[in-house]
Motif scaffolding. Sequence first.
Motif, PDB file in Angstrom:
ATOM      1  N   UNK A 265       0.806  -1.220   0.000  1.00  0.00           N
ATOM      2  CA  UNK A 265       0.000   0.000   0.000  1.00  0.00           C
ATOM      3  C   UNK A 265       0.839   1.270   0.000  1.00  0.00           C
ATOM      4  N   UNK A 266       2.114   1.159   0.369  1.00  0.00           N
ATOM      5  CA  UNK A 266       2.961   2.348   0.341  1.00  0.00           C
ATOM      6  C   UNK A 266       3.140   2.897  -1.067  1.00  0.00           C
ATOM      7  N   UNK A 267       2.854   2.049  -2.074  1.00  0.00           N
ATOM      8  CA  UNK A 267       2.996   2.519  -3.442  1.00  0.00           C
ATOM      9  C   UNK A 267       1.997   3.634  -3.752  1.00  0.00           C
ATOM     10  N   UNK A 268       0.885   3.705  -3.010  1.00  0.00           N
ATOM     11  CA  UNK A 268      -0.094   4.765  -3.233  1.00  0.00           C
ATOM     12  C   UNK A 268       0.538   6.134  -2.994  1.00  0.00           C
ATOM     13  N   UNK A 326       2.362  -4.409 -10.396  1.00  0.00           N
ATOM     14  CA  UNK A 326       3.533  -4.037  -9.622  1.00  0.00           C
ATOM     15  C   UNK A 326       3.598  -2.522  -9.445  1.00  0.00           C
ATOM     16  N   UNK A 327       4.685  -2.029  -8.895  1.00  0.00           N
ATOM     17  CA  UNK A 327       4.809  -0.603  -8.616  1.00  0.00           C
ATOM     18  C   UNK A 327       4.844   0.238  -9.882  1.00  0.00           C
ATOM     19  N   UNK A 328       5.083  -0.405 -11.032  1.00  0.00           N
ATOM     20  CA  UNK A 328       5.073   0.298 -12.319  1.00  0.00           C
ATOM     21  C   UNK A 328       3.757   0.104 -13.056  1.00  0.00           C
ATOM     22  N   UNK A 329       2.765  -0.451 -12.371  1.00  0.00           N
ATOM     23  CA  UNK A 329       1.416  -0.699 -12.894  1.00  0.00           C
ATOM     24  C   UNK A 329       1.404  -1.766 -13.980  1.00  0.00           C
TER      25      UNK A 329
END
Length: 339
Positions: A265-268, A326-329
């Motif tokens: 959730x930190x990726x938000x 992933x963090x790069x969508x």
Amino acid sequence: MWRRWQRILSSSLCSAAAAAALRGGALREIIRSGPVFEQAKLADLDDFDRWERLGSQLAASLKLSSPEEEKVRVYWLYLPVYEWIRRAAAGRSRPLFVGLQCPQGGGKTTMCDAIGQLFEAEGASCAVVSIDDFYKTHADLEALAARHPDNPLLHGRGLPGTHDPELARSTLDALFAANSAVRVPRYDKSARAGRGDRRPRTDWPEVKPNVDVVLLEGWCLGFQPRPPNAVDDPRMRVVNEYLRTDLAPIYERFDAFITIQVPDLRVVYAWREQAERPLRDRGEGAMTPDQVRTFVDRYMPCYHQYIDALYATDLVPGATLRIAIDAHRRPIRWTDPRT
């Protein structure tokens, strides 16, 4: 197989010549190797020419920056999701109602727009609606905050309790009635110095009658209220009750549901900062990094309260599609928390 195609996409597909070479058999294998294609159980790819045609049209519309981005976003994500919805909608006498949940910044708006384009390209209609467009008016949000002076979670739009359930209910009812055009609300988040307000009715777009699919997206869709005694955070108790009365009844209408899982959730926070940084660079009054953290902090209690249960539950039994990014969508393989 998955790692092999990842290596191909990260190297040989980064030129126009490589993209052209993928037309045909290689592209067919890339589509089949995508994690969403597998997760959606799209076992056949008989109409490959149709996939290639739709993909080319969508890539041109989106103005993607590289062949790799085209393959990942169009053929691994948007087209498989569209095909899963299209097959579910086939042969129905009323609109298919699909809910889509994804945390802020995960790309759900772009995905929904792409799905709408694909339906239009094939002569069908998809009404894309955001739960954000059902926020209360500025005046009603001010009144809500006044009723809860000690609860910052309800000071401003965002969480359950800040939506207008009657407006949502009447709009969805009208879309399903299918006997006349429907004006769908729009919310202006930039109004009132960023505090937001509902746009005038004359600015609401009109959806034509007899729509084939209604696609409702939102960051908190699918969150299920918990028993009151299970909510430890006193700020969340009233939010939990609003979730039960205002949003959860909408779920009963869903014919299908899509949830997009993020790795952390930190990726938000990172995604929000990515959105604000270009605005700051252009001097357009964006949030500072500290303001971004404060803004996202307000949503985290809701995520922490409900997201694990959502990931572990079929909101619509037999018609729930889970996607992991992933963090790069980029879509990745789904990890089922129940196993």
